[in-house]
Design a protein around this motif. Structure first.
Motif, mmCIF file in Angstrom:
data_model
loop_
_atom_site.group_PDB
_atom_site.id
_atom_site.type_symbol
_atom_site.label_atom_id
_atom_site.label_comp_id
_atom_site.label_asym_id
_atom_site.label_seq_id
_atom_site.Cartn_x
_atom_site.Cartn_y
_atom_site.Cartn_z
ATOM 1 N N LYS A 118 -4.801 -4.159 -11.886
ATOM 2 C CA LYS A 118 -3.642 -3.398 -12.356
ATOM 3 C C LYS A 118 -2.506 -4.377 -12.641
ATOM 4 C CE LYS A 118 -0.177 -0.150 -10.709
ATOM 5 N NZ LYS A 118 0.258 0.675 -9.593
ATOM 6 N N SER A 145 1.289 -5.036 -12.904
ATOM 7 C CA SER A 145 2.524 -4.473 -12.404
ATOM 8 C C SER A 145 3.649 -5.396 -12.848
ATOM 9 C CB SER A 145 2.458 -4.360 -10.882
ATOM 10 O OG SER A 145 3.471 -3.529 -10.403
ATOM 11 N N ASP A 186 -8.211 9.263 -3.065
ATOM 12 C CA ASP A 186 -6.756 9.392 -2.913
ATOM 13 C C ASP A 186 -6.073 8.024 -2.905
ATOM 14 O OD1 ASP A 186 -6.882 12.154 -2.818
ATOM 15 O OD2 ASP A 186 -6.962 12.221 -0.634
ATOM 16 N N GLU A 187 -6.673 7.062 -2.198
ATOM 17 C CA GLU A 187 -6.101 5.709 -2.156
ATOM 18 C C GLU A 187 -6.155 5.049 -3.528
ATOM 19 O OE1 GLU A 187 -7.124 4.352 2.401
ATOM 20 O OE2 GLU A 187 -8.728 4.334 0.896
ATOM 21 N N HIS A 213 -6.162 6.620 -6.439
ATOM 22 C CA HIS A 213 -5.155 7.313 -7.253
ATOM 23 C C HIS A 213 -3.765 6.761 -6.966
ATOM 24 C CE1 HIS A 213 -2.402 10.596 -8.388
ATOM 25 N NE2 HIS A 213 -3.248 10.729 -9.394
ATOM 26 N N GLU A 214 -3.459 6.569 -5.689
ATOM 27 C CA GLU A 214 -2.149 6.014 -5.317
ATOM 28 C C GLU A 214 -1.978 4.604 -5.879
ATOM 29 O OE1 GLU A 214 0.359 4.798 -1.326
ATOM 30 O OE2 GLU A 214 -1.255 6.254 -1.159
ATOM 31 N N PHE A 215 -3.017 3.778 -5.779
ATOM 32 C CA PHE A 215 -2.959 2.416 -6.307
ATOM 33 C C PHE A 215 -2.699 2.424 -7.810
ATOM 34 C CE2 PHE A 215 -5.261 -1.116 -8.362
ATOM 35 C CZ PHE A 215 -4.572 -2.193 -7.822
ATOM 36 N N PHE A 257 -1.439 4.944 -9.783
ATOM 37 C CA PHE A 257 -0.352 5.733 -10.353
ATOM 38 C C PHE A 257 0.945 5.734 -9.564
ATOM 39 C CE2 PHE A 257 -4.306 7.669 -11.920
ATOM 40 C CZ PHE A 257 -4.124 7.406 -13.260
ATOM 41 N N ILE A 258 1.070 4.981 -8.499
ATOM 42 C CA ILE A 258 2.267 5.027 -7.656
ATOM 43 C C ILE A 258 3.528 4.602 -8.414
ATOM 44 C CG2 ILE A 258 2.071 2.705 -6.668
ATOM 45 C CD1 ILE A 258 3.103 5.808 -4.710
ATOM 46 N N GLU A 259 3.410 3.659 -9.345
ATOM 47 C CA GLU A 259 4.589 3.179 -10.078
ATOM 48 C C GLU A 259 4.733 3.822 -11.443
ATOM 49 O OE1 GLU A 259 4.168 -1.030 -10.301
ATOM 50 O OE2 GLU A 259 4.550 -1.330 -8.188
ATOM 51 N N GLU A 260 3.934 4.839 -11.722
ATOM 52 C CA GLU A 260 3.918 5.435 -13.052
ATOM 53 C C GLU A 260 5.287 5.972 -13.472
ATOM 54 O OE1 GLU A 260 1.790 9.245 -14.372
ATOM 55 O OE2 GLU A 260 0.414 7.603 -14.803
ATOM 56 N N GLN A 261 6.051 6.502 -12.536
ATOM 57 C CA GLN A 261 7.362 7.030 -12.882
ATOM 58 C C GLN A 261 8.315 5.912 -13.311
ATOM 59 O OE1 GLN A 261 6.019 7.601 -9.787
ATOM 60 N NE2 GLN A 261 5.348 9.710 -9.956
#
Length: 88
Positions: free
Chosen positions: A9, A11, A63-64, A66-68, A70-74
């Motif tokens: 990913k 970042s 779930d983990e 997904h968090e990895f 999409f956590i910064e998607e906003q």
């Protein structure tokens, strides 16, 4: 040398590599650096796992993952992801 599945990913200013088999991560300014750091971490973890009886090892849950991913998607409009296999 074992086979591992890695999600890369991009970042802010760096790459993060997540191993799906054990949840270990590596990070670097380029993909190759992140994978290299991840390989080092996996090798260290595997050595410790073999020598200690109280070390927990588990694959990454949905779930983990997904968090990895999409956590910064906003905060960011564009993300780059890549799935690779690595040998460590």
């Amino acid at each position: 040398m074992d086979f591992y599945t890695v999600v890369l990913k991009q970042s802010v200013g760096y790459w993060v590599a997540l191993c799906l088999e054990n949840g270990i991560v590596g990070q670097g300014t380029i993909q190759e650096d992140a994978i290299s750091k991840l390989k080092e971490a996996i090798e260290s973890f595997e050595n410790l796992y073999e020598s200690e009886s109280n070390i927990y090892k588990s694959p990454v849950s949905i779930d983990e993952l997904h968090e990895f991913l999409f956590i910064e998607e906003q905060e960011q409009n564009s993300e780059i992801y890549e799935l690779r296999k690595v040998y460590a």
